[in-house]
Scaffold this motif. Structure first.
Motif, PDB file in Angstrom:
ATOM      1  N   ARG A   1      -0.062  13.620   8.901  1.00 51.22           N
ATOM      2  CA  ARG A   1       0.718  13.618  10.140  1.00 51.22           C
ATOM      3  C   ARG A   1       1.280  15.008  10.429  1.00 51.22           C
ATOM      4  O   ARG A   1       1.293  15.469  11.583  1.00 51.22           O
ATOM      5  N   ALA A   2       1.752  15.680   9.373  1.00 53.80           N
ATOM      6  CA  ALA A   2       2.277  17.040   9.550  1.00 53.80           C
ATOM      7  C   ALA A   2       1.183  17.987  10.023  1.00 53.80           C
ATOM      8  O   ALA A   2       1.411  18.839  10.894  1.00 53.80           O
ATOM      9  N   GLU A   3      -0.002  17.830   9.463  1.00 52.71           N
ATOM     10  CA  GLU A   3      -1.115  18.693   9.873  1.00 52.71           C
ATOM     11  C   GLU A   3      -1.471  18.460  11.338  1.00 52.71           C
ATOM     12  O   GLU A   3      -1.819  19.393  12.058  1.00 52.71           O
ATOM     13  N   THR A   4      -1.378  17.208  11.774  1.00 58.64           N
ATOM     14  CA  THR A   4      -1.648  16.896  13.177  1.00 58.64           C
ATOM     15  C   THR A   4      -0.617  17.567  14.087  1.00 58.64           C
ATOM     16  O   THR A   4      -0.960  18.135  15.133  1.00 58.64           O
ATOM     17  N   ILE A   5       0.664  17.518  13.689  1.00 55.80           N
ATOM     18  CA  ILE A   5       1.732  18.159  14.471  1.00 55.80           C
ATOM     19  C   ILE A   5       1.490  19.662  14.577  1.00 55.80           C
ATOM     20  O   ILE A   5       1.602  20.251  15.652  1.00 55.80           O
TER      21      ILE A   5
ATOM     22  N   ARG B   1      -0.280  24.492  17.539  1.00 53.84           N
ATOM     23  CA  ARG B   1      -1.167  25.660  17.595  1.00 53.84           C
ATOM     24  C   ARG B   1      -2.016  25.631  18.859  1.00 53.84           C
ATOM     25  O   ARG B   1      -2.152  26.637  19.551  1.00 53.84           O
ATOM     26  N   ALA B   2      -2.580  24.457  19.164  1.00 49.29           N
ATOM     27  CA  ALA B   2      -3.432  24.341  20.347  1.00 49.29           C
ATOM     28  C   ALA B   2      -2.648  24.599  21.624  1.00 49.29           C
ATOM     29  O   ALA B   2      -3.129  25.268  22.547  1.00 49.29           O
ATOM     30  N   ARG B   3      -1.403  24.089  21.679  1.00 50.46           N
ATOM     31  CA  ARG B   3      -0.587  24.249  22.882  1.00 50.46           C
ATOM     32  C   ARG B   3      -0.212  25.722  23.094  1.00 50.46           C
ATOM     33  O   ARG B   3      -0.335  26.254  24.204  1.00 50.46           O
ATOM     34  N   ILE B   4       0.249  26.380  22.018  1.00 54.36           N
ATOM     35  CA  ILE B   4       0.638  27.794  22.122  1.00 54.36           C
ATOM     36  C   ILE B   4      -0.576  28.656  22.461  1.00 54.36           C
ATOM     37  O   ILE B   4      -0.509  29.557  23.309  1.00 54.36           O
TER      38      ILE B   4
ATOM     39  N   THR C   1       0.821  -1.213   0.000  1.00 54.53           N
ATOM     40  CA  THR C   1       0.000   0.000   0.000  1.00 54.53           C
ATOM     41  C   THR C   1       0.853   1.260   0.000  1.00 54.53           C
ATOM     42  O   THR C   1       0.339   2.338  -0.260  1.00 54.53           O
ATOM     43  N   SER C   2       2.169   1.115   0.325  1.00 55.04           N
ATOM     44  CA  SER C   2       3.005   2.310   0.365  1.00 55.04           C
ATOM     45  C   SER C   2       3.926   2.405  -0.846  1.00 55.04           C
ATOM     46  O   SER C   2       4.819   3.229  -0.877  1.00 55.04           O
ATOM     47  N   ASP C   3       3.730   1.536  -1.803  1.00 58.56           N
ATOM     48  CA  ASP C   3       4.535   1.608  -3.011  1.00 58.56           C
ATOM     49  C   ASP C   3       4.222   2.869  -3.802  1.00 58.56           C
ATOM     50  O   ASP C   3       5.088   3.403  -4.502  1.00 58.56           O
ATOM     51  N   ASP C   4       3.005   3.317  -3.705  1.00 62.57           N
ATOM     52  CA  ASP C   4       2.597   4.527  -4.421  1.00 62.57           C
ATOM     53  C   ASP C   4       3.058   5.743  -3.606  1.00 62.57           C
ATOM     54  O   ASP C   4       2.585   5.960  -2.486  1.00 62.57           O
ATOM     55  N   PRO C   5       3.985   6.537  -4.146  1.00 63.33           N
ATOM     56  CA  PRO C   5       4.491   7.681  -3.376  1.00 63.33           C
ATOM     57  C   PRO C   5       3.403   8.694  -3.021  1.00 63.33           C
ATOM     58  O   PRO C   5       3.503   9.379  -2.011  1.00 63.33           O
ATOM     59  N   ARG C   6       2.366   8.749  -3.858  1.00 62.32           N
ATOM     60  CA  ARG C   6       1.289   9.706  -3.543  1.00 62.32           C
ATOM     61  C   ARG C   6       0.523   9.287  -2.293  1.00 62.32           C
ATOM     62  O   ARG C   6       0.098  10.126  -1.510  1.00 62.32           O
ATOM     63  N   VAL C   7       0.352   7.969  -2.089  1.00 61.63           N
ATOM     64  CA  VAL C   7      -0.324   7.475  -0.892  1.00 61.63           C
ATOM     65  C   VAL C   7       0.512   7.800   0.344  1.00 61.63           C
ATOM     66  O   VAL C   7       0.005   8.268   1.367  1.00 61.63           O
ATOM     67  N   ARG C   8       1.840   7.536   0.245  1.00 60.33           N
ATOM     68  CA  ARG C   8       2.725   7.852   1.367  1.00 60.33           C
ATOM     69  C   ARG C   8       2.705   9.354   1.669  1.00 60.33           C
ATOM     70  O   ARG C   8       2.663   9.764   2.823  1.00 60.33           O
ATOM     71  N   ALA C   9       2.754  10.148   0.615  1.00 59.39           N
ATOM     72  CA  ALA C   9       2.797  11.606   0.795  1.00 59.39           C
ATOM     73  C   ALA C   9       1.540  12.118   1.482  1.00 59.39           C
ATOM     74  O   ALA C   9       1.611  12.971   2.377  1.00 59.39           O
ATOM     75  N   ARG C  10       0.385  11.576   1.082  1.00 55.73           N
ATOM     76  CA  ARG C  10      -0.859  12.018   1.716  1.00 55.73           C
ATOM     77  C   ARG C  10      -0.867  11.659   3.205  1.00 55.73           C
ATOM     78  O   ARG C  10      -1.343  12.429   4.036  1.00 55.73           O
ATOM     79  N   GLY C  11      -0.330  10.477   3.537  1.00 53.95           N
ATOM     80  CA  GLY C  11      -0.258  10.080   4.935  1.00 53.95           C
ATOM     81  C   GLY C  11       0.641  10.994   5.737  1.00 53.95           C
ATOM     82  O   GLY C  11       0.323  11.365   6.881  1.00 53.95           O
ATOM     83  N   GLU C  12       1.766  11.393   5.148  1.00 55.21           N
ATOM     84  CA  GLU C  12       2.694  12.286   5.846  1.00 55.21           C
ATOM     85  C   GLU C  12       2.114  13.687   5.973  1.00 55.21           C
ATOM     86  O   GLU C  12       2.364  14.394   6.960  1.00 55.21           O
ATOM     87  N   VAL C  13       1.348  14.100   4.947  1.00 62.09           N
ATOM     88  CA  VAL C  13       0.702  15.415   5.037  1.00 62.09           C
ATOM     89  C   VAL C  13      -0.254  15.439   6.225  1.00 62.09           C
ATOM     90  O   VAL C  13      -0.303  16.412   6.999  1.00 62.09           O
TER      91      VAL C  13
END
Length: 201
Positions: free
Chosen positions: A150-154, A159-162, A136-148
């Motif tokens: 995760r980045a949005e969660t970070i 933002r919530a903490r500050i 399922t992670s062979d497709d770089p677009r799938v991996r990229a969406r997952g990382e996006v």
């Protein structure tokens, strides 16, 4: 944190503010907040009784201008400011030290946050490189969406903490100097550039 003004210092500092020119009560309180870099946020219950005492001593006069009460220093008040110029210099030096201390604390917090962000990014990159590729992670677009996501969660957690820290500080009566917000803006801009540089790798 110890009191910004030692016993008797606030009285002298109020006189020094009025020595610069007549002011109304709110203007005096705002000037104190600004000049202490937010380390001191006076209340009306603190300032007005002291102004009344200075008036009783003949060091200050007040006049009513519409809905505002204007305070002005008298010749006797100016004489006291001049006679205690050395004391006033000491107060100014202490205030400058307090503002520097706050700025140092903010910069230290920002540096720690940036180190943590870099470490998290490096650990994530290392973890990603060490894991075998799943179908399922062979497709770089799938991996990229997952990382996006995760980045949005970070970013959302940061933002919530500050936001919570800032609101709690203000709710407790603390001031928020523009210098602190400027430091935050600079740190976020630096973080943005770091991420952009990593993406362009």
């Amino acid at each position: 944190m110890p009191p910004v003004f030692s016993h008797g210092d606030l009285r002298l500092y109020l006189l020094s503010l009025l020595d610069e020119g007549p002011r109304h009560g709110y203007d005096i309180m705002q000037a104190l907040t600004d000049r202490t870099g937010g380390t001191y946020t006076p209340s009306a219950g603190t300032i007005y009784p002291r102004l009344a005492k200075l008036e009783e001593e003949g060091l200050v006069t007040k006049t009513v201008d519409g809905r505002k009460t204007i305070y002005a220093i008298t010749d006797a008040g100016r004489a006291e400011v001049a006679a205690r110029a050395g004391d006033l210099e000491g107060i100014e030096a202490d205030l400058a030290d307090s503002v520097r201390l706050i700025a140092d604390e903010v910069r230290g917090s920002v540096r720690d946050a940036m180190r943590s962000l870099r470490a998290d990014l490096a650990a994530a990159a290392k973890s990603e490189a060490s894991q075998p590729s799943a179908s399922t992670s062979d497709d770089p677009r799938v991996r990229a969406r997952g990382e996006v996501q995760r980045a949005e969660t970070i970013v959302a957690e940061f933002r919530a903490r500050i936001r919570a820290d800032l609101r709690m500080h203000v709710a407790r009566g603390g001031d928020l100097p523009a210098s602190v917000v400027d430091t935050l803006s600079s740190a976020l801009d630096l973080a943005s550039r770091e991420v952009t540089r990593a993406l362009r790798g």
